[in-house]
Design a protein around this motif. Structure first.
Motif, PDB file in Angstrom:
ATOM      1  N   SER A 274       3.642  -6.437  -7.124  1.00  0.00           N
ATOM      2  CA  SER A 274       4.545  -5.297  -7.286  1.00  0.00           C
ATOM      3  C   SER A 274       4.029  -4.072  -6.538  1.00  0.00           C
ATOM      4  N   ALA A 275       2.742  -3.775  -6.662  1.00  0.00           N
ATOM      5  CA  ALA A 275       2.155  -2.622  -5.970  1.00  0.00           C
ATOM      6  C   ALA A 275       2.212  -2.809  -4.457  1.00  0.00           C
ATOM      7  N   SER A 276       1.937  -4.017  -4.006  1.00  0.00           N
ATOM      8  CA  SER A 276       1.969  -4.310  -2.574  1.00  0.00           C
ATOM      9  C   SER A 276       3.374  -4.131  -2.014  1.00  0.00           C
ATOM     10  N   ARG A 277       4.374  -4.615  -2.728  1.00  0.00           N
ATOM     11  CA  ARG A 277       5.764  -4.467  -2.277  1.00  0.00           C
ATOM     12  C   ARG A 277       6.191  -2.999  -2.288  1.00  0.00           C
ATOM     13  N   SER A 278       5.780  -2.260  -3.294  1.00  0.00           N
ATOM     14  CA  SER A 278       6.109  -0.826  -3.348  1.00  0.00           C
ATOM     15  C   SER A 278       5.472  -0.089  -2.181  1.00  0.00           C
ATOM     16  N   TYR A 279       4.233  -0.453  -1.861  1.00  0.00           N
ATOM     17  CA  TYR A 279       3.551   0.159  -0.727  1.00  0.00           C
ATOM     18  C   TYR A 279       4.311  -0.156   0.564  1.00  0.00           C
ATOM     19  N   GLN A 280       4.689  -1.426   0.738  1.00  0.00           N
ATOM     20  CA  GLN A 280       5.438  -1.836   1.928  1.00  0.00           C
ATOM     21  C   GLN A 280       6.772  -1.101   2.035  1.00  0.00           C
ATOM     22  N   ASN A 281       7.449  -0.896   0.910  1.00  0.00           N
ATOM     23  CA  ASN A 281       8.724  -0.169   0.924  1.00  0.00           C
ATOM     24  C   ASN A 281       8.524   1.271   1.380  1.00  0.00           C
ATOM     25  N   ASN A 282       7.454   1.907   0.941  1.00  0.00           N
ATOM     26  CA  ASN A 282       7.178   3.279   1.367  1.00  0.00           C
ATOM     27  C   ASN A 282       6.850   3.342   2.857  1.00  0.00           C
ATOM     28  N   VAL A 283       6.161   2.338   3.371  1.00  0.00           N
ATOM     29  CA  VAL A 283       5.894   2.276   4.810  1.00  0.00           C
ATOM     30  C   VAL A 283       7.208   2.145   5.573  1.00  0.00           C
TER      31      VAL A 283
ATOM     32  N   SER B 226       2.976  10.121  -0.754  1.00  0.00           N
ATOM     33  CA  SER B 226       2.417  10.186  -2.113  1.00  0.00           C
ATOM     34  C   SER B 226       2.611   8.848  -2.823  1.00  0.00           C
ATOM     35  N   GLY B 227       3.737   8.181  -2.558  1.00  0.00           N
ATOM     36  CA  GLY B 227       3.958   6.851  -3.130  1.00  0.00           C
ATOM     37  C   GLY B 227       2.947   5.841  -2.618  1.00  0.00           C
ATOM     38  N   MET B 228       2.637   5.922  -1.329  1.00  0.00           N
ATOM     39  CA  MET B 228       1.638   5.013  -0.750  1.00  0.00           C
ATOM     40  C   MET B 228       0.264   5.260  -1.358  1.00  0.00           C
ATOM     41  N   ALA B 229      -0.095   6.526  -1.541  1.00  0.00           N
ATOM     42  CA  ALA B 229      -1.398   6.853  -2.138  1.00  0.00           C
ATOM     43  C   ALA B 229      -1.478   6.347  -3.582  1.00  0.00           C
ATOM     44  N   ALA B 230      -0.392   6.515  -4.340  1.00  0.00           N
ATOM     45  CA  ALA B 230      -0.376   6.055  -5.724  1.00  0.00           C
ATOM     46  C   ALA B 230      -0.473   4.526  -5.802  1.00  0.00           C
ATOM     47  N   GLN B 231       0.268   3.834  -4.950  1.00  0.00           N
ATOM     48  CA  GLN B 231       0.225   2.371  -4.967  1.00  0.00           C
ATOM     49  C   GLN B 231      -1.126   1.848  -4.480  1.00  0.00           C
ATOM     50  N   SER B 232      -1.757   2.584  -3.589  1.00  0.00           N
ATOM     51  CA  SER B 232      -3.094   2.206  -3.136  1.00  0.00           C
ATOM     52  C   SER B 232      -4.083   2.273  -4.299  1.00  0.00           C
ATOM     53  N   GLN B 233      -3.983   3.319  -5.109  1.00  0.00           N
ATOM     54  CA  GLN B 233      -4.860   3.422  -6.274  1.00  0.00           C
ATOM     55  C   GLN B 233      -4.539   2.328  -7.292  1.00  0.00           C
TER      56      GLN B 233
END
Length: 145
Positions: free
Chosen positions: A118-127, A12-19
């Motif tokens: 920031s969004a890219s790093r958050s996405y990477q952290n969720n991965v 869900s974090g990845m989906a939110a950061q993708s948006q």
């Protein structure tokens, strides 16, 4: 929290950061746009996030109510910035109003680039959370061998 629910939270974090990344891309694409009125000018957009709470664990029979287990994050909407719309005097511009002004977007490219990082790093952290969880599950399966 079970290892399987970690996939739901990280997903869900990845989906939110993708948006969020899509919103940043839209803002950057419209950063230099102009309009003939302040109402028609592009306004910077930003997603609103909300925490998802898991359903009552006692009702599902998988645990105790009030565990405090989180269910992830969701995008509940997208807001438009209420910052002032800048105007420029360009009487030769085909979009100029009767007074010769054009109105540009209120997108700040520097803020958008910071938001993108920031969004890219958050996405990477969720991965990374998903990969670590997967490795832990695979190690757990090999314990009995």
């Amino acid at each position: 929290m079970s290892l399987f629910s970690i996939f739901n939270v990280a997903g869900s974090g990845m989906a939110a950061q993708s948006q969020r990344l899509n919103t940043v891309a839209s803002n950057l694409a419209n950063a230099d746009s102009v309009a003939s009125s302040p109402q028609a000018a592009y306004r910077s957009k930003e997603p609103l996030f909300s925490q998802i709470q898991q359903q009552s664990l006692a009702a599902s029979g998988t645990g105790h109510a009030g565990d405090g287990a989180d269910g992830g994050v969701q995008v509940v909407g997208v807001t438009e910035s209420q910052a002032a719309i800048p105007s420029r005097y360009e009487p030769g511009n085909p979009l100029a109003d009767a007074n010769g002004y054009v109105y540009s977007s209120n997108v700040n490219p520097v803020d958008e680039l910071v938001n993108m990082i920031s969004a890219s790093r958050s996405y990477q952290n969720n991965v990374e959370v998903m990969n670590t969880t997967k490795q832990l599950m695979l190690k757990t399966l090999t314990i009995g061998q």
